[in-house]
Write a protein that holds these residues in place. Structure first.
Motif, PDB file in Angstrom:
ATOM      1  N   TYR A  42     118.041 -14.438 -35.553  1.00  0.00           N
ATOM      2  CA  TYR A  42     117.178 -13.320 -35.929  1.00  0.00           C
ATOM      3  C   TYR A  42     116.123 -13.767 -36.933  1.00  0.00           C
ATOM      4  O   TYR A  42     114.974 -13.307 -36.914  1.00  0.00           O
ATOM      5  CB  TYR A  42     118.009 -12.168 -36.516  1.00  0.00           C
ATOM      6  N   GLU A  49     107.436 -14.398 -35.101  1.00  0.00           N
ATOM      7  CA  GLU A  49     106.624 -13.187 -34.975  1.00  0.00           C
ATOM      8  C   GLU A  49     105.663 -13.029 -36.150  1.00  0.00           C
ATOM      9  O   GLU A  49     104.539 -12.537 -35.973  1.00  0.00           O
ATOM     10  CB  GLU A  49     107.523 -11.972 -34.826  1.00  0.00           C
ATOM     11  N   TYR A 171     115.311  -5.776 -42.021  1.00  0.00           N
ATOM     12  CA  TYR A 171     114.327  -5.492 -40.978  1.00  0.00           C
ATOM     13  C   TYR A 171     114.415  -6.497 -39.834  1.00  0.00           C
ATOM     14  O   TYR A 171     114.420  -6.113 -38.654  1.00  0.00           O
ATOM     15  CB  TYR A 171     112.922  -5.504 -41.588  1.00  0.00           C
ATOM     16  N   ARG A 175     115.275  -5.622 -35.980  1.00  0.00           N
ATOM     17  CA  ARG A 175     114.379  -5.998 -34.866  1.00  0.00           C
ATOM     18  C   ARG A 175     115.117  -6.826 -33.824  1.00  0.00           C
ATOM     19  O   ARG A 175     114.897  -6.682 -32.624  1.00  0.00           O
ATOM     20  CB  ARG A 175     113.203  -6.803 -35.424  1.00  0.00           C
ATOM     21  N   LYS A 179     115.631  -5.520 -29.739  1.00  0.00           N
ATOM     22  CA  LYS A 179     115.154  -6.194 -28.532  1.00  0.00           C
ATOM     23  C   LYS A 179     116.234  -6.329 -27.466  1.00  0.00           C
ATOM     24  O   LYS A 179     115.930  -6.638 -26.309  1.00  0.00           O
ATOM     25  CB  LYS A 179     114.603  -7.577 -28.899  1.00  0.00           C
ATOM     26  N   ALA A 189     120.655  -1.363 -34.376  1.00  0.00           N
ATOM     27  CA  ALA A 189     119.288  -1.506 -34.866  1.00  0.00           C
ATOM     28  C   ALA A 189     118.904  -0.323 -35.746  1.00  0.00           C
ATOM     29  O   ALA A 189     118.304  -0.492 -36.822  1.00  0.00           O
ATOM     30  CB  ALA A 189     118.314  -1.635 -33.695  1.00  0.00           C
ATOM     31  N   LEU A 193     117.812  -0.587 -39.609  1.00  0.00           N
ATOM     32  CA  LEU A 193     116.456  -0.182 -39.988  1.00  0.00           C
ATOM     33  C   LEU A 193     116.471   1.011 -40.939  1.00  0.00           C
ATOM     34  O   LEU A 193     115.595   1.121 -41.812  1.00  0.00           O
ATOM     35  CB  LEU A 193     115.638   0.120 -38.735  1.00  0.00           C
ATOM     36  N   THR A 205     106.036  -1.374 -41.793  1.00  0.00           N
ATOM     37  CA  THR A 205     106.403  -2.053 -40.550  1.00  0.00           C
ATOM     38  C   THR A 205     107.818  -1.695 -40.128  1.00  0.00           C
ATOM     39  O   THR A 205     108.108  -1.518 -38.935  1.00  0.00           O
ATOM     40  CB  THR A 205     106.277  -3.575 -40.725  1.00  0.00           C
ATOM     41  N   ALA A 209     109.134   0.256 -36.735  1.00  0.00           N
ATOM     42  CA  ALA A 209     110.216  -0.260 -35.895  1.00  0.00           C
ATOM     43  C   ALA A 209     111.324   0.778 -35.746  1.00  0.00           C
ATOM     44  O   ALA A 209     111.911   0.926 -34.662  1.00  0.00           O
ATOM     45  CB  ALA A 209     110.770  -1.546 -36.497  1.00  0.00           C
TER      46      ALA A 209
END
Length: 245
Positions: A42, A49, A171, A175, A179, A189, A193, A205, A209
């Motif tokens: 991760y 990214e 975070y 993410r 996915k 997730a 988050l 951000t 998400a």
């Protein structure tokens, strides 16, 4: 009569012009996790990214999205094949090794058409310096591309959405699970988050998400579909209020 200087060879103009549509294009391949802890995937994804996001801020540079380069994750690649498949001239490769609070990141920029290495470096830092490492790599790549591409773009180190390493780590984990796109992973997730925005409520951000996670949850929870969509709308509005970009 011909001037004396006109007969001198040029050292600035390349002998072979690159294909115009590929000239200003780059792919950042998924960074490899060489840590002993395989669950650090991760963190590697987050590094990849972040650099893609930074490079995408350059004018006149086509940057492949994380989705476009994801096919190369965990695979041995031939750069010429990557160049042909993605229609890019430049390729960035890298690796991440995280050991406790120590962080080692290696990266290199290659002209995939010629095989020439344009830049390479290794960064030995602590985990607290992760934002600076990301910025340094992006800026080094931009410097090399200025010399090669000559876009004239000016770029400064970006201001991060959060300065909290704890929030950033949560975070990235969120993410990573988002996915996966299964009910179990989406629930995980959302949990991560939501923890993220509790640690830093102004992390735009992460709020965006989380809104995306709520939308995905609505696909699997039909009885509460409207409720999840409403939560997504409110969350994304909060993100945009903090950062309109």
């Amino acid at each position: 009569p011909q001037s004396q200087t006109s007969s001198l060879p040029s050292i600035e103009k390349p002998t072979t012009e690159p294909s115009p549509k590929w000239q200003n294009s780059i792919a950042v391949l998924p960074f490899k996790n060489i840590s002993s802890d395989k669950e650090q995937e991760y963190f590697c994804d987050g590094m990849t990214e972040a650099i893609i996001t930074d490079l995408a801020k350059l004018r006149d540079l086509v940057v492949m999205s994380p989705a476009a380069v994801s096919r190369y994750k965990g695979k041995t690649t031939v750069l010429a094949d990557v160049s042909e498949a993605l229609r890019v001239r430049y390729v960035v490769e890298g690796s991440v090794q995280r050991m406790g609070t120590s962080l080692r990141v290696s990266a290199q920029l290659t002209n995939a058409e010629t095989g020439a290495q344009l830049w390479a470096d290794r960064f030995d830092r602590t985990i607290r310096d992760v934002f600076k490492v990301q910025d340094d790599i992006s800026l080094k790549i931009v410097t090399a591309l200025k010399l090669s591409v000559g876009s004239g773009d000016e770029r400064h180190a970006p201001s991060r959405s959060t300065q909290s390493l704890d929030a950033y780590d949560l975070y990235l984990r969120g993410r990573f699970y988002l996915k996966k796109q299964s009910v179990k992973e989406i629930n995980r997730a959302i949990e991560l988050l939501e923890q993220t925005v509790r640690v830093d409520p102004n992390f735009a951000t992460a709020l965006a998400a989380l809104g995306a996670a709520y939308i995905q949850k609505s696909f699997y929870d039909d009885p509460l579909k409207k409720d999840w969509e409403e939560k997504a709308f409110v969350t994304i509005e909060k993100a945009l209020a903090i950062d309109a970009n």
